[in-house]
Design a protein around this motif. Structure first.
Motif, mmCIF file in Angstrom:
data_model
loop_
_atom_site.group_PDB
_atom_site.id
_atom_site.type_symbol
_atom_site.label_atom_id
_atom_site.label_comp_id
_atom_site.label_asym_id
_atom_site.label_seq_id
_atom_site.Cartn_x
_atom_site.Cartn_y
_atom_site.Cartn_z
ATOM 1 N N MET A 31 19.490 34.182 39.305
ATOM 2 C CA MET A 31 19.960 35.549 39.115
ATOM 3 C C MET A 31 20.928 35.942 40.233
ATOM 4 N N VAL A 32 20.582 35.617 41.472
ATOM 5 C CA VAL A 32 21.456 35.940 42.595
ATOM 6 C C VAL A 32 22.780 35.196 42.458
ATOM 7 N N PHE A 33 22.716 33.926 42.074
ATOM 8 C CA PHE A 33 23.915 33.121 41.879
ATOM 9 C C PHE A 33 24.801 33.735 40.798
ATOM 10 N N GLN A 34 24.186 34.189 39.731
ATOM 11 C CA GLN A 34 24.937 34.793 38.633
ATOM 12 C C GLN A 34 25.542 36.135 39.053
ATOM 13 N N LEU A 35 24.795 36.929 39.781
ATOM 14 C CA LEU A 35 25.328 38.204 40.255
ATOM 15 C C LEU A 35 26.521 37.997 41.185
ATOM 16 N N LEU A 36 26.455 36.978 42.026
ATOM 17 C CA LEU A 36 27.598 36.672 42.889
ATOM 18 C C LEU A 36 28.811 36.262 42.059
ATOM 19 N N GLY A 37 28.573 35.496 41.011
ATOM 20 C CA GLY A 37 29.675 35.097 40.126
ATOM 21 C C GLY A 37 30.321 36.298 39.462
ATOM 22 N N TRP A 38 29.505 37.209 38.973
ATOM 23 C CA TRP A 38 30.040 38.427 38.342
ATOM 24 C C TRP A 38 30.810 39.258 39.362
ATOM 25 N N MET A 39 30.262 39.351 40.584
ATOM 26 C CA MET A 39 30.932 40.114 41.624
ATOM 27 C C MET A 39 32.330 39.542 41.894
ATOM 28 N N TRP A 40 32.418 38.210 41.987
ATOM 29 C CA TRP A 40 33.716 37.586 42.246
ATOM 30 C C TRP A 40 34.657 37.744 41.055
ATOM 31 N N ALA A 41 34.134 37.678 39.860
ATOM 32 C CA ALA A 41 34.977 37.874 38.677
ATOM 33 C C ALA A 41 35.574 39.277 38.669
ATOM 34 N N GLY A 49 44.845 43.565 39.695
ATOM 35 C CA GLY A 49 45.252 44.844 39.142
ATOM 36 C C GLY A 49 45.284 44.912 37.636
ATOM 37 N N SER A 50 44.550 44.056 36.976
ATOM 38 C CA SER A 50 44.593 44.062 35.531
ATOM 39 C C SER A 50 43.183 44.098 34.958
ATOM 40 N N TYR A 51 42.878 45.155 34.267
ATOM 41 C CA TYR A 51 41.579 45.253 33.620
ATOM 42 C C TYR A 51 41.516 44.432 32.341
ATOM 43 N N VAL A 52 42.645 43.993 31.864
ATOM 44 C CA VAL A 52 42.701 43.189 30.643
ATOM 45 C C VAL A 52 41.952 41.881 30.851
ATOM 46 N N PHE A 53 42.093 41.298 32.037
ATOM 47 C CA PHE A 53 41.488 40.008 32.315
ATOM 48 C C PHE A 53 40.030 40.107 32.752
ATOM 49 N N LEU A 54 39.542 41.331 33.008
ATOM 50 C CA LEU A 54 38.169 41.490 33.496
ATOM 51 C C LEU A 54 37.157 40.961 32.496
ATOM 52 N N ALA A 55 37.257 41.344 31.247
ATOM 53 C CA ALA A 55 36.292 40.898 30.235
ATOM 54 C C ALA A 55 36.352 39.385 30.054
ATOM 55 N N VAL A 56 37.541 38.830 30.000
ATOM 56 C CA VAL A 56 37.701 37.383 29.848
ATOM 57 C C VAL A 56 37.111 36.668 31.060
ATOM 58 N N SER A 57 37.360 37.194 32.232
ATOM 59 C CA SER A 57 36.854 36.581 33.457
ATOM 60 C C SER A 57 35.324 36.646 33.514
ATOM 61 N N LEU A 58 34.754 37.795 33.141
ATOM 62 C CA LEU A 58 33.294 37.940 33.139
ATOM 63 C C LEU A 58 32.647 36.968 32.159
ATOM 64 N N ILE A 59 33.199 36.890 30.978
ATOM 65 C CA ILE A 59 32.652 35.983 29.964
ATOM 66 C C ILE A 59 32.796 34.535 30.420
ATOM 67 N N GLY A 60 33.951 34.197 30.938
ATOM 68 C CA GLY A 60 34.170 32.836 31.421
ATOM 69 C C GLY A 60 33.233 32.463 32.548
ATOM 70 N N HIS A 61 33.052 33.356 33.504
ATOM 71 C CA HIS A 61 32.134 33.080 34.607
ATOM 72 C C HIS A 61 30.695 32.976 34.108
ATOM 73 N N ALA A 62 30.312 33.842 33.192
ATOM 74 C CA ALA A 62 28.947 33.787 32.658
ATOM 75 C C ALA A 62 28.692 32.456 31.954
ATOM 76 N N ILE A 63 29.665 31.987 31.207
ATOM 77 C CA ILE A 63 29.514 30.703 30.515
ATOM 78 C C ILE A 63 29.412 29.564 31.510
ATOM 79 N N LEU A 64 30.292 29.544 32.515
ATOM 80 C CA LEU A 64 30.265 28.462 33.501
ATOM 81 C C LEU A 64 28.990 28.484 34.350
ATOM 82 N N ILE A 65 28.587 29.660 34.791
ATOM 83 C CA ILE A 65 27.370 29.758 35.598
ATOM 84 C C ILE A 65 26.156 29.420 34.750
#
Length: 90
Positions: A31-41, A49-65
């Motif tokens: 859980m801590v590892f995943q929270l750190l990943g989300w924080m970095w995403a 400066g782009s909120y467009v990439f936030l959702a893609v980045s969160l999903i990508g990090h969640a899948i990789l983690i």
């Protein structure tokens, strides 16, 4: 140079080499590892400066983690409880 990269990678992404290894509960460690990943995403998305990439980045990090966590859990189960896999051999 190769050893430096491998050591740095392990320190960040290997739960047995990073300081997270001191957390005894594997679930809490994940859980801590995943929270750190989300924080970095979120941090990277805000930094560019782009909120467009936030959702893609969160999903990508969640899948990789998640994939990394499943791999670690599988390896741990194979090392400590190999009888769990007997049902797959049938």
């Amino acid at each position: 140079m190769k050893n430096v990269v491998i050591t740095a990678w392990s320190f960040i992404f290997d739960h047995e080499a990073s300081p997270l290894r001191h957390i005894p509960d594997f679930g809490v460690r994940h859980m801590v590892f995943q929270l750190l990943g989300w924080m970095w995403a979120i941090s990277f998305a805000l930094a560019i400066g782009s909120y467009v990439f936030l959702a893609v980045s969160l999903i990508g990090h969640a899948i990789l983690i998640g994939a990394a966590a499943i791999t670690v859990a599988t390896y741990s189960a194979a090392a400590h409880r190999p009888d769990v896999f007997r049902a797959l051999a049938r």
